[in-house]
Design a protein around this motif. Sequence first.
Motif, PDB file in Angstrom:
ATOM      1  N   GLN A 156       0.825  -1.237   0.000  1.00  9.75           N
ATOM      2  CA  GLN A 156       0.000   0.000   0.000  1.00  9.75           C
ATOM      3  C   GLN A 156       0.848   1.270   0.000  1.00  9.75           C
ATOM      4  OE1 GLN A 156      -2.295  -1.601  -0.777  1.00  9.75           O
ATOM      5  NE2 GLN A 156      -2.697  -3.314   0.591  1.00  9.75           N
ATOM      6  N   ILE A 195      -1.435   1.521  -3.083  1.00 13.97           N
ATOM      7  CA  ILE A 195      -2.638   2.353  -3.224  1.00 13.97           C
ATOM      8  C   ILE A 195      -2.174   3.800  -3.338  1.00 13.97           C
ATOM      9  CG2 ILE A 195      -4.606   3.296  -1.947  1.00 13.97           C
ATOM     10  CD1 ILE A 195      -5.218   0.578  -0.863  1.00 13.97           C
ATOM     11  N   TYR A 224      -3.329   0.816  -7.341  1.00 14.57           N
ATOM     12  CA  TYR A 224      -4.766   1.098  -7.422  1.00 14.57           C
ATOM     13  C   TYR A 224      -5.050   2.468  -6.826  1.00 14.57           C
ATOM     14  CZ  TYR A 224      -4.784  -3.992  -7.775  1.00 14.57           C
ATOM     15  OH  TYR A 224      -4.534  -5.285  -8.140  1.00 14.57           O
ATOM     16  N   GLU A 229     -15.159   3.224  -0.657  1.00 18.09           N
ATOM     17  CA  GLU A 229     -16.273   2.278  -0.781  1.00 18.09           C
ATOM     18  C   GLU A 229     -17.372   2.636   0.221  1.00 18.09           C
ATOM     19  OE1 GLU A 229     -16.435   0.084  -3.040  1.00 18.09           O
ATOM     20  OE2 GLU A 229     -14.392  -0.509  -3.599  1.00 18.09           O
TER      21      GLU A 229
HETATM   22  C1  LIG Z   1      -8.094  -8.197  -1.616  1.00 16.44           C
HETATM   23  S1  LIG Z   1      -6.901  -7.129  -1.009  1.00 16.44           S
HETATM   24  C2  LIG Z   1      -6.026  -8.357  -0.093  1.00 16.44           C
HETATM   25  C3  LIG Z   1      -4.613  -8.026   0.243  1.00 16.44           C
HETATM   26  C4  LIG Z   1      -4.165  -8.212   1.637  1.00 16.44           C
HETATM   27  N1  LIG Z   1      -5.204  -8.568   2.535  1.00 16.44           N
HETATM   28  C5  LIG Z   1      -3.565  -6.928   2.164  1.00 16.44           C
HETATM   29  O1  LIG Z   1      -4.360  -6.051   2.518  1.00 16.44           O
HETATM   30  O2  LIG Z   1      -2.363  -6.816   2.251  1.00 16.44           O
HETATM   31  C6  LIG Z   1      -5.948  -6.828  -2.470  1.00 16.44           C
HETATM   32  C7  LIG Z   1      -5.592  -5.392  -2.701  1.00 16.44           C
HETATM   33  O3  LIG Z   1      -6.724  -4.623  -3.017  1.00 16.44           O
HETATM   34  C8  LIG Z   1      -6.413  -3.263  -2.827  1.00 16.44           C
HETATM   35  N2  LIG Z   1      -7.588  -2.583  -2.247  1.00 16.44           N
HETATM   36  C9  LIG Z   1      -8.427  -3.053  -1.325  1.00 16.44           C
HETATM   37  N3  LIG Z   1      -9.399  -2.123  -1.055  1.00 16.44           N
HETATM   38  C10 LIG Z   1      -9.147  -1.053  -1.836  1.00 16.44           C
HETATM   39  C11 LIG Z   1      -9.771   0.224  -2.037  1.00 16.44           C
HETATM   40  N4  LIG Z   1     -10.845   0.592  -1.332  1.00 16.44           N
HETATM   41  N5  LIG Z   1      -9.232   1.071  -2.947  1.00 16.44           N
HETATM   42  C12 LIG Z   1      -8.144   0.706  -3.652  1.00 16.44           C
HETATM   43  N6  LIG Z   1      -7.511  -0.468  -3.510  1.00 16.44           N
HETATM   44  C13 LIG Z   1      -7.999  -1.346  -2.621  1.00 16.44           C
HETATM   45  C14 LIG Z   1      -5.197  -3.211  -1.901  1.00 16.44           C
HETATM   46  O4  LIG Z   1      -4.087  -2.714  -2.625  1.00 16.44           O
HETATM   47  C15 LIG Z   1      -4.980  -4.665  -1.540  1.00 16.44           C
HETATM   48  O5  LIG Z   1      -3.624  -4.985  -1.381  1.00 16.44           O
END
Ligand SMILES: C[S@@+](CC[C@H](N)C(=O)[O-])C[C@H]1O[C@@H](n2cnc3c(N)ncnc32)[C@H](O)[C@@H]1O
Length: 408
Positions: A156, A195, A224, A229
């Motif tokens: 992140q 992020i 990303y 959300e």
């Molecule tokens: C399904 S998550 C799981 C990853 C793992 N649990 C972690 O947080 O390290 C995969 C990725 O989605 C991205 N992500 C999750 N929520 C997000 C959001 N609201 N906006 C942008 N990216 C998001 C994050 O970069 C995260 O590492």
Amino acid sequence: MPSALPDGEPVPVDGSLPDQAYEHMADRSLSLYIHVPFCTTRCGYCDFNTYTAGELGTSSSPESWLDAALAEINLAATVLAVSGVHRPVETVFVGGGTPSLLGGRTLVTLLRAVDDAIGLAPGAEVTTEANPESTDPDLLAAIRDGGYTRVSIGMQSIVPHVLQVLDRRHTPGRALEAAAWARQAGLEHVSLDLIYGTPGESDDDFRASLDAAISAGVDHISAYSLIVEPGTQLARRVAKGELAAPDDDVLAKRYLIADDVASVAGLSWYEVSNWAAREEARCRHNLAYWTGGDWWGIGPGAHSHVGGVRWWNRKHPAAYAAALAAGHAPGQGREILDAATRLEERILLELRLSSGLDLALLSDRGRAQAQAEAADGLLDPAALAAGRAVVTRRGRLLADGIALRLID
Ligand SMILES: C[S@@+](CC[C@H](N)C(=O)[O-])C[C@H]1O[C@@H](n2cnc3c(N)ncnc32)[C@H](O)[C@@H]1O
Ligand code: SF4
């Protein structure tokens, strides 16, 4: 809490698929996604289908989840075998939630179950997501020995005040350490997720995160833009005026910074939010989603797609496990996609890829619109002349909007 799933039509209790799903099955690849719905704490921005121990109470546990996931892997094998076509699994992706909380042994148990029930293709790509704080050298060595080829670590940011707004509990350097351990363990491919656009983040903060990720020597990066959300803690803080919502111009600038830093380091984009050092470092599992492969999603709330039939599982881990314990398929609803919807989805997904979209998929009006997009600098004119719609660097910022204009 995670958002609700659509209703759809009911899924038969034996999980059987309509005939349409089996048509031309031999021409499509098969992938498996396994959803691990557990996290130690919930990050304020995240609305994935995941739960802390406190939220689950006694209703579910990693043990009951594992029993259910193994049962669903066997169910998938039975349902897919009806076709009479045997396809080994080309890619497996264990995601979450926090798969690293399961530990190496359970992650390997899952993979063995897939191999025993369905069979893994030679050279299959096997990825797990991992959180920095629950990943250590022993876990990485165990999964490497057990057949995993790739790990995707949620970094992140490297900047303490950004990690704090995101509610991330790990120290800034922990993700880099985990990436180094993964490389030392011999995992073939290592990816870091970033992020950008977190309230309070500056361009230089994001550049520092990118530089740190690149210096870890990984061969893949995902970046990303922060999505606020609905229903998350972040959304509540933005609504109260405590935090500023990410600004579109700032997000566009950060995206271009990501692309600059990645390109200078030798990583090229292959999907709008993903960069890889070599073709082999691209995530084959995600490419299968984006190019019309079949995938079966194991686990609570997981989505599946086989031959134009899409279904989704019961969302809560307790409801999911109860269905499988009763010998029932865990699907909550499904939909059969018509040809027009499949085409629209294909245009939306393929336009985000560096390989672009075959112009033959578009109507006469869509092809004329593609010429107009090229004149506006959003599609590459040389690719267009060769029969493909490929977004330019500026076009990548607007890919979804361009796709919608190409669709009839
Ligand atoms: C399904 S998550 C799981 C990853 C793992 N649990 C972690 O947080 O390290 C995969 C990725 O989605 C991205 N992500 C999750 N929520 C997000 C959001 N609201 N906006 C942008 N990216 C998001 C994050 O970069 C995260 O590492
Ligand atoms: S650790 Fe990952 S999956 Fe869990 S809440 Fe945070 S971003 Fe979401």
